[in-house]
Write an enzyme that holds these catalytic residues in place. Sequence first.
Site, PDB file in Angstrom:
ATOM      1  N   HIS A 195     -37.915 -40.540  -4.788  1.00  9.52           N
ATOM      2  CA  HIS A 195     -38.742 -41.745  -4.797  1.00  9.52           C
ATOM      3  C   HIS A 195     -38.002 -42.913  -5.438  1.00  9.52           C
ATOM      4  O   HIS A 195     -38.297 -43.313  -6.563  1.00  9.52           O
ATOM      5  CB  HIS A 195     -40.070 -41.476  -5.515  1.00  9.52           C
ATOM      6  N   HIS A 199     -35.480 -44.684  -0.431  1.00  5.14           N
ATOM      7  CA  HIS A 199     -36.650 -44.191   0.310  1.00  5.14           C
ATOM      8  C   HIS A 199     -37.490 -45.370   0.799  1.00  5.14           C
ATOM      9  O   HIS A 199     -37.933 -45.392   1.952  1.00  5.14           O
ATOM     10  CB  HIS A 199     -37.490 -43.274  -0.590  1.00  5.14           C
ATOM     11  N   HIS A 235     -44.421 -49.663  -1.201  1.00  5.00           N
ATOM     12  CA  HIS A 235     -45.461 -48.622  -1.226  1.00  5.00           C
ATOM     13  C   HIS A 235     -45.278 -47.575  -2.330  1.00  5.00           C
ATOM     14  O   HIS A 235     -46.235 -46.863  -2.657  1.00  5.00           O
ATOM     15  CB  HIS A 235     -45.544 -47.928   0.139  1.00  5.00           C
ATOM     16  N   ASP A 236     -44.081 -47.445  -2.894  1.00 13.96           N
ATOM     17  CA  ASP A 236     -43.855 -46.466  -3.974  1.00 13.96           C
ATOM     18  C   ASP A 236     -43.335 -47.141  -5.237  1.00 13.96           C
ATOM     19  O   ASP A 236     -42.651 -46.504  -6.064  1.00 13.96           O
ATOM     20  CB  ASP A 236     -42.838 -45.400  -3.534  1.00 13.96           C
ATOM     21  N   ASP A 345     -43.912 -43.141   6.140  1.00  9.87           N
ATOM     22  CA  ASP A 345     -43.708 -42.557   4.815  1.00  9.87           C
ATOM     23  C   ASP A 345     -43.268 -41.096   4.877  1.00  9.87           C
ATOM     24  O   ASP A 345     -42.562 -40.619   3.993  1.00  9.87           O
ATOM     25  CB  ASP A 345     -45.017 -42.680   4.013  1.00  9.87           C
TER      26      ASP A 345
END
Length: 471
Positions: A195, A199, A235-236, A345
Amino acid sequence: MSGCADAARVLSPYGHGWVVCHAPLSSLRRGAISYDSSDQTALYIRMLDVRVRSQVGFEPERRGSHPYLGVDFRTLHSRAESAGSIPARRIRRLFSFQRHLLSSRLLRGAPHLNPLHILDEDYCGQAKCMLEKVGSWNFDIFLFDRLTNGNSLVFLTFHLLNQYGLIELFQLDMVKVRRFLVLVQEDYHNQNPYHNAVHAADVTQAMHCYLREPKLAQSLTSFDILLGLLAAATHDLDHPGVNQPFLIKTNHYLAALYRNTSVLENHHWRSAVGLLRETDLFSHLPAEDSLSIERQLGSLILATDISRQNDYLSRFRTHLDENDLCLGHSTHRHFVLQMALKCADICNPCRPWELSKQWSEKVTEEFFHQGDIEKKHKLEISPLCDSEANTIASVQIGFMTYVVEPLFAEWARFSDTRLSQTMLGHLGLNKASWSAMEPEVSGSSEEGESESARATEEPSSRALSQGSQES
Ligand SMILES: [Zn+2]
């Protein structure tokens, strides 16, 4: 900081706080870099300071050290043997940003802004070559990250925003866009095996591929595309490298803050909003528009919570069964964007084997590292995180069977294109490759209708995605 023409914040050499320096910026120097424009200087100093802060460990609360176990998420996945390589990598990236500063001057006032001008000449040719094929499903994000000195997320997202004409259309300030992307990239933890910013760049590239699919390309608005790309890139954001169950069982403050519900996704979203506001990226838009962007960004990021996978999948199935998706409606377009982001994702198993295998190794490494921490602190070991009870192959086969295949099968019903068939093809081949390494696991997974297989489905899907996606 924007609009601050006569003052700049610089790090105090005497403490951890900021001081405001009212010296003329034209005379300020930082390291070997001199500045010749006051408003640009304020931004650039802030940009460099972000990197300096992270190197010397300022703002410890931003990364969230664990208050009970003494787990510091900034160093969670650091390895002793790689201690020498991390500073070297950071130094290279810092130098890379110095190149950005110099070349950004070229951007100002240039009639035809080409983001590739900001790349170092040594890398420009190869990186530019790769970006010409940014819509290819075989795009090697690991190679692109090396060619950009670890700045793949900044370069890729900037290139896409520019290529779609979004910077011009939404009258975005080029410097603010760059500053926002630099901060986004910086807030990913590069010591996380999986993560991390690479990514995020990979998900953004996959999102771009999906946005170009005929059904979406014909119906999505520029606003939808802007949201899709920003959601993918953020998103992360600030992912700690452990999953939600870990945060809950260790009483992490984020779990309490978000009441044990979509803890990580909520944090990613709020972190993204924080950076949007910090950089004033949309401050020129009407307040209701920028609030709408923040809200929809949240809706997209929250959809990546794998524990809600079945909700989204059953809604998707129902729409496809009834053939009632009308992409002229904004709510339906938004739902399709959510599904596209969910696919992006977890698309690793649908990439060519050479890429897919690397992602599999990285995500399993992150799982097993969490398991090691749980063992060390005598906590219950999370599913899939015990390196003695699982293998990369067994983890991947379960993930593909119970999480990835159902989602991509429905996506192929919705968007029956060459790309969706290619993805399903890779998925099948990759699963076969892992199965060949784990014959007994492949045998049990084929007993999909058996009670034992059913029993493992729910925990497997939930646990697997917590590492590989939501996240
Ligand atoms: Zn993710």
